[in-house]
Design a protein around this motif. Structure first.
Motif, PDB file in Angstrom:
ATOM      1  N   TRP A  88      59.299  51.465  20.357  1.00 26.89           N
ATOM      2  CA  TRP A  88      59.883  51.274  21.514  1.00 26.89           C
ATOM      3  C   TRP A  88      59.685  50.242  22.681  1.00 26.89           C
ATOM      4  CZ3 TRP A  88      64.673  53.605  22.599  1.00 26.89           C
ATOM      5  CH2 TRP A  88      65.060  53.767  23.717  1.00 26.89           C
ATOM      6  N   ASN A  89      58.406  50.336  22.666  1.00 25.29           N
ATOM      7  CA  ASN A  89      57.876  49.355  23.874  1.00 25.29           C
ATOM      8  C   ASN A  89      57.405  47.799  23.188  1.00 25.29           C
ATOM      9  OD1 ASN A  89      57.744  51.356  25.626  1.00 25.29           O
ATOM     10  ND2 ASN A  89      55.432  51.945  25.164  1.00 25.29           N
ATOM     11  N   GLU A  90      57.652  47.569  21.869  1.00 25.74           N
ATOM     12  CA  GLU A  90      57.133  46.341  21.464  1.00 25.74           C
ATOM     13  C   GLU A  90      57.907  45.182  21.934  1.00 25.74           C
ATOM     14  OE1 GLU A  90      55.577  43.064  19.004  1.00 25.74           O
ATOM     15  OE2 GLU A  90      57.708  43.837  19.183  1.00 25.74           O
ATOM     16  N   TYR A  91      57.020  44.038  22.221  1.00 26.43           N
ATOM     17  CA  TYR A  91      57.872  42.876  22.887  1.00 26.43           C
ATOM     18  C   TYR A  91      57.849  41.658  21.893  1.00 26.43           C
ATOM     19  CZ  TYR A  91      58.720  39.293  26.346  1.00 26.43           C
ATOM     20  OH  TYR A  91      58.885  38.173  27.137  1.00 26.43           O
TER      21      TYR A  91
ATOM     22  N   PRO B 149      62.514  58.367  28.459  1.00 25.81           N
ATOM     23  CA  PRO B 149      62.007  59.086  27.385  1.00 25.81           C
ATOM     24  C   PRO B 149      60.651  59.124  27.232  1.00 25.81           C
ATOM     25  CG  PRO B 149      63.451  57.163  26.904  1.00 25.81           C
ATOM     26  CD  PRO B 149      63.407  57.338  28.265  1.00 25.81           C
ATOM     27  N   ILE B 150      59.842  57.833  27.656  1.00 28.34           N
ATOM     28  CA  ILE B 150      58.516  57.541  27.465  1.00 28.34           C
ATOM     29  C   ILE B 150      57.665  58.454  28.428  1.00 28.34           C
ATOM     30  CG2 ILE B 150      56.476  56.026  27.674  1.00 28.34           C
ATOM     31  CD1 ILE B 150      58.281  55.415  25.285  1.00 28.34           C
ATOM     32  N   VAL B 151      58.262  58.676  29.472  1.00 26.16           N
ATOM     33  CA  VAL B 151      57.472  59.661  30.680  1.00 26.16           C
ATOM     34  C   VAL B 151      57.635  61.176  30.218  1.00 26.16           C
ATOM     35  CG1 VAL B 151      57.650  60.545  32.969  1.00 26.16           C
ATOM     36  CG2 VAL B 151      57.922  58.269  32.753  1.00 26.16           C
ATOM     37  N   VAL B 152      58.872  61.501  29.545  1.00 24.97           N
ATOM     38  CA  VAL B 152      58.905  62.676  28.875  1.00 24.97           C
ATOM     39  C   VAL B 152      57.719  63.062  27.878  1.00 24.97           C
ATOM     40  CG1 VAL B 152      60.241  64.439  27.585  1.00 24.97           C
ATOM     41  CG2 VAL B 152      61.294  63.088  29.605  1.00 24.97           C
ATOM     42  N   PHE B 153      57.729  61.926  26.719  1.00 22.70           N
ATOM     43  CA  PHE B 153      56.604  61.809  25.606  1.00 22.70           C
ATOM     44  C   PHE B 153      55.348  62.131  26.083  1.00 22.70           C
ATOM     45  CE2 PHE B 153      59.774  59.508  22.694  1.00 22.70           C
ATOM     46  CZ  PHE B 153      60.424  61.029  22.264  1.00 22.70           C
TER      47      PHE B 153
ATOM     48  N   LEU C 113      48.124  59.018  33.559  1.00 25.91           N
ATOM     49  CA  LEU C 113      48.208  58.556  32.219  1.00 25.91           C
ATOM     50  C   LEU C 113      49.447  57.755  31.992  1.00 25.91           C
ATOM     51  CD1 LEU C 113      46.526  61.318  30.286  1.00 25.91           C
ATOM     52  CD2 LEU C 113      45.522  59.192  31.002  1.00 25.91           C
ATOM     53  N   VAL C 114      50.509  58.042  32.923  1.00 30.36           N
ATOM     54  CA  VAL C 114      51.847  57.548  32.568  1.00 30.36           C
ATOM     55  C   VAL C 114      51.913  56.079  32.260  1.00 30.36           C
ATOM     56  CG1 VAL C 114      53.977  57.146  33.437  1.00 30.36           C
ATOM     57  CG2 VAL C 114      53.075  59.312  33.595  1.00 30.36           C
ATOM     58  N   PRO C 115      51.134  55.145  33.150  1.00 31.37           N
ATOM     59  CA  PRO C 115      51.401  53.616  32.885  1.00 31.37           C
ATOM     60  C   PRO C 115      51.035  53.183  31.514  1.00 31.37           C
ATOM     61  CG  PRO C 115      50.320  54.281  35.076  1.00 31.37           C
ATOM     62  CD  PRO C 115      50.504  55.492  34.411  1.00 31.37           C
ATOM     63  N   MET C 116      49.889  53.887  31.034  1.00 32.65           N
ATOM     64  CA  MET C 116      49.583  53.158  29.654  1.00 32.65           C
ATOM     65  C   MET C 116      50.462  53.384  28.617  1.00 32.65           C
ATOM     66  SD  MET C 116      46.451  55.356  28.282  1.00 32.65           S
ATOM     67  CE  MET C 116      46.750  56.865  27.560  1.00 32.65           C
ATOM     68  N   MET C 117      51.459  54.471  28.849  1.00 25.95           N
ATOM     69  CA  MET C 117      52.496  54.496  27.630  1.00 25.95           C
ATOM     70  C   MET C 117      53.704  53.689  27.740  1.00 25.95           C
ATOM     71  SD  MET C 117      50.785  57.059  26.170  1.00 25.95           S
ATOM     72  CE  MET C 117      51.993  57.877  25.269  1.00 25.95           C
ATOM     73  N   LEU C 118      53.713  52.798  28.814  1.00 26.60           N
ATOM     74  CA  LEU C 118      54.872  52.361  29.085  1.00 26.60           C
ATOM     75  C   LEU C 118      54.936  50.775  28.200  1.00 26.60           C
ATOM     76  CD1 LEU C 118      55.252  52.625  33.075  1.00 26.60           C
ATOM     77  CD2 LEU C 118      55.967  54.054  31.109  1.00 26.60           C
ATOM     78  N   SER C 119      56.199  50.082  28.386  1.00 23.90           N
ATOM     79  CA  SER C 119      56.205  48.845  27.647  1.00 23.90           C
ATOM     80  C   SER C 119      55.473  47.797  28.562  1.00 23.90           C
ATOM     81  CB  SER C 119      57.538  48.443  27.357  1.00 23.90           C
ATOM     82  OG  SER C 119      57.594  47.085  27.130  1.00 23.90           O
TER      83      SER C 119
ATOM     84  N   VAL D 279      47.568  44.049  37.521  1.00 24.54           N
ATOM     85  CA  VAL D 279      48.557  44.718  36.539  1.00 24.54           C
ATOM     86  C   VAL D 279      48.001  45.229  35.364  1.00 24.54           C
ATOM     87  CG1 VAL D 279      50.759  44.455  35.423  1.00 24.54           C
ATOM     88  CG2 VAL D 279      50.342  43.130  37.212  1.00 24.54           C
ATOM     89  N   ASP D 280      47.031  44.459  34.706  1.00 23.88           N
ATOM     90  CA  ASP D 280      46.388  45.144  33.600  1.00 23.88           C
ATOM     91  C   ASP D 280      45.582  46.300  33.793  1.00 23.88           C
ATOM     92  OD1 ASP D 280      45.795  44.183  30.496  1.00 23.88           O
ATOM     93  OD2 ASP D 280      43.898  44.922  31.533  1.00 23.88           O
ATOM     94  N   THR D 281      44.882  46.156  35.039  1.00 22.38           N
ATOM     95  CA  THR D 281      44.026  47.359  35.539  1.00 22.38           C
ATOM     96  C   THR D 281      44.991  48.689  35.848  1.00 22.38           C
ATOM     97  OG1 THR D 281      42.473  45.776  36.403  1.00 22.38           O
ATOM     98  CG2 THR D 281      42.397  48.013  37.378  1.00 22.38           C
ATOM     99  N   TRP D 282      45.888  48.299  36.362  1.00 18.77           N
ATOM    100  CA  TRP D 282      47.001  49.439  36.795  1.00 18.77           C
ATOM    101  C   TRP D 282      47.397  50.239  35.591  1.00 18.77           C
ATOM    102  CZ3 TRP D 282      52.229  50.034  35.485  1.00 18.77           C
ATOM    103  CH2 TRP D 282      52.827  51.011  36.096  1.00 18.77           C
ATOM    104  N   MET D 283      47.767  49.093  34.431  1.00 16.81           N
ATOM    105  CA  MET D 283      48.238  49.731  33.194  1.00 16.81           C
ATOM    106  C   MET D 283      47.393  50.404  32.563  1.00 16.81           C
ATOM    107  SD  MET D 283      51.043  48.181  30.473  1.00 16.81           S
ATOM    108  CE  MET D 283      51.522  49.099  29.260  1.00 16.81           C
TER     109      MET D 283
END
Lengths: 315, 315
Positions: free
Chosen positions: A247-250, A292-296, B130-136, B186-190
């Motif tokens: 989902w996140n791949e760029y 969806p990611i936040v839920v996951f 923990l949310v940020p590291m799950m994002l794209s 940004v990298d630190t935030w994530m």
């Protein structure tokens, strides 16, 4: 997070208070950018770029309308000559002297993300479960080397393998196809799936299968009827990790797709409105994509540690 | 598994199936289960890698397939390793890797320590963190680009509210001195959450009785931290550094979205150079050599590091 019965010599009330306020302060700072994106999604373009930043504003659906449509500018006279607007988005567009020209590409791109994420997850988990079972239960020659080889495929910068994959896909007609992307993401994810699932399957006692086989099951039946149900939680967690990655791949997406199979991450940043980036539309696209990611994340919190360390650390 | 059990199992399955399955020894099943994964990885990872190596000795250009391809020996490697300009991306990458790891490790470990104090609601706040590291990373890069906008961005507004410096006087992404730090921020935030999670596992792996014994010996909290907490959590901290190091060495998404390597080439990390050479200038042979050099570097550094990690672990 884990609530295991671990108690350091109980920290003093004051230590707890300091620790707590530190963590909460950090959490609030962390959340700020995310909250800001969700707020921006509900702003009008002028509100989104006003200075000082507007915290109180009248919510608008313009960002979402702009995300889902393309619009064209018209003269005021032409717009006055039109029949009454049919729907909120049409009204918003007309207020800015525009008419809706058609749907935007967001829905197809989002749909590509869904298809590619689900497809690659399915294959990665299926292959990964089988391989993990193979490594976990049988004496495979060179097992350690094979497992390390599987892991090491993750060390390569995507850009490094993107060149030959680009050439290979061009030859095979897989460039910019959903199938090509599914195949690629399956290959990237299968390493994670094998490592994670091997950990989960290792924890299922062999005696269960042995008992089933004494009762007359074949090895394959024992695998299907005993091991798979026991590993279900682990398989589900692995599936979500694979899904999140796809989902996140760029990097691969931006290099190997241009239209047909493009996913949402390369698409969202290129949403342009009049006079530059349409931030509310970008924010709306981001917000929909992040939900969806936040839920996951919440669902996965027990397995998070395993998933991000390839099962190298267990809790 | 002793043979008699297998025979008995096969004997009691339905005849048609049994005839089919009896041929499948455990060894056959193991290979049948593992082979698809290995084949996929050979096709999508190893074959491309070998192709990259092959291309790295040629002057091939992927946009001119009809031009004759010439073998250039090690020319590509020589020109990369002797080109002073290539050290720019290498330096940018190193700068980026070192600072992010340093900041994230200190911050991540401190927060993990605070979370481990078990204040009220620590589970909830940890999940939030923990949310940020799950994002794209691409989507994150894009919305931080919005927060960093010089006139309208929330980040500038916040900084100027705290420091009194006018928000228009610093342009995070457009200034040579600031752009690398924007990416570090940004990298630190994530990714700080990632370090937090692993450190937390490390802290929780320390058995209570050690602290209890220290308490009996009247060791001061400070002493307990230096002689128990830190050394016992060290292998975990090192693991976090390893994973972050490998990931940040490959970093592409976020940088591409935030600065695309600019201003000038201040944030041009290795992956960005590689993308430019391979997919904009179409110097396929040259960029293949660059990719191989990168891969060997990551692989080599990771291996040396793992040796050190194992030494610490076995201590």
């Amino acid at each position: 997070m884990s609530t295991s019965a671990h108690s350091v010599v109980e920290p003093s009330g004051r230590t707890k208070a300091i620790a707590g306020s530190l963590v909460i302060a950090y959490a609030l700072i962390t959340m700020l950018p995310l909250v800001w994106i969700f707020l921006t999604a509900l702003k009008t373009p002028p509100d989104s770029i006003s200075y000082p930043p507007k915290i109180v504003f009248t919510p608008s659906l313009e960002g979402f309308c702009n995300l889902f449509t393309t619009r064209s500018r018209q003269t005021e006279d032409y717009i006055k000559s039109l029949p009454p607007a049919s729907g909120t988005c049409e009204e918003i567009a007309r207020a800015r002297n525009m008419v809706i020209a058609g749907p935007s590409n967001y829905v197809p791109r989002f749909w590509n993300s869904v298809v590619i994420a689900f497809g690659s997850t399915f294959f990665a988990v299926a292959l990964g479960t089988m391989a993990a079972y193979g490594f976990s239960r049988f004496r495979v020659p060179l097992a350690d080397d094979l497992l390390f080889f599987i892991l090491s495929t993750r060390m390569m910068p995507p850009i490094a393998v993107a060149i030959p994959i680009y050439l290979m896909y061009r030859e095979l007609g897989l460039s910019d196809t959903k199938f090509g992307m599914i195949l690629l993401y399956t290959a990237v994810n299968v390493s994670l799936a094998v490592w994670l699932l091997k950990g989960f399957i290792d924890e299922i006692p062999r005696e269960y299968e042995e008992a089933a086989m004494i009762d007359g099951y074949t090895r394959l039946q024992a695998f299907r009827k005993v091991v798979l149900p026991q590993a279900a939680t682990g398989i589900a967690a692995t599936a979500i990790f694979c899904m999140i990655f796809a989902w996140n791949e760029y990097a691969f997406a931006v290099l190997l797709t241009s239209g047909e199979a493009q996913t949402a991450p390369p698409f969202i940043p290129i949403i342009i409105g009049e006079g530059g980036q349409d931030w509310p539309a970008v924010a709306a696209g981001t917000a929909i994509f992040l939900v969806p990611i936040v839920v996951f994340t919440v669902l996965l919190r027990k397995h998070l540690l395993r998933g991000i360390t390839f099962g190298a650390v267990r809790k | 598994m002793s043979p008699p059990i297998i025979d008995r199992a096969a004997a009691s399955t339905p005849p048609a199936l049994a005839r089919h399955i009896r041929g499948l020894s455990d060894r056959a099943i193991a290979w049948l289960f593992i082979a698809p994964t290995i084949v996929l990885l050979l096709a999508i990872n190893i074959f491309p890698l070998i192709w990259t190596i092959r291309l790295s000795f040629t002057n091939f250009r992927a946009n001119r397939t009809n031009a004759p391809v010439r073998d250039v020996g090690i020319d590509n490697y020589v020109s990369i390793l002797t080109d002073p300009e290539v050290w720019q991306p290498m330096q940018a990458t190193a700068h980026f890797v070192i600072w992010t790891i340093l900041i994230q490790t200190v911050l991540g470990f401190s927060l993990a320590w605070a979370i481990d104090r078990k204040f009220r609601g620590h589970g909830f706040w940890t999940t939030v963190i923990l949310v940020p590291m799950m994002l794209s990373p691409a989507v994150v890069g894009n919305f931080w680009r919005f927060l960093f906008q010089p006139q309208i961005g929330l980040f500038n507004y916040g900084i100027s509210a705290v420091t009194g410096v006018p928000p228009s006087s610093f342009e995070m992404l457009g200034t040579v001195a600031l752009a690398p730090w924007a990416i570090v921020i940004v990298d630190t935030w994530m990714w700080t959450p990632y370090v937090i999670l692993i450190c937390l596992a490390g802290l929780r792996s320390i058995p209570d009785y050690i602290y209890e014994a220290a308490e009996v010996d009247r060791a001061s909290p400070w002493r307990q931290f230096w002689t128990i907490t830190l050394p016992m959590a060290l292998p975990f901290i090192m693991l976090a550094v390893l994973f972050r190091g490998i990931e940040n060495f490959k970093m592409f998404d976020m940088v591409n979205l935030l600065t695309s390597g600019g201003p000038g080439s201040t944030t041009e990390v290795a992956s960005i150079t590689l993308k430019r050479e391979a997919f904009e200038k179409w110097r396929t042979g040259y960029s293949s050599a660059f990719a191989i050099i990168l891969f060997v570097t990551v692989f080599g550094l990771a291996n040396i590091y793992v040796k050190a990690l194992n030494r610490v672990k076995s201590r």
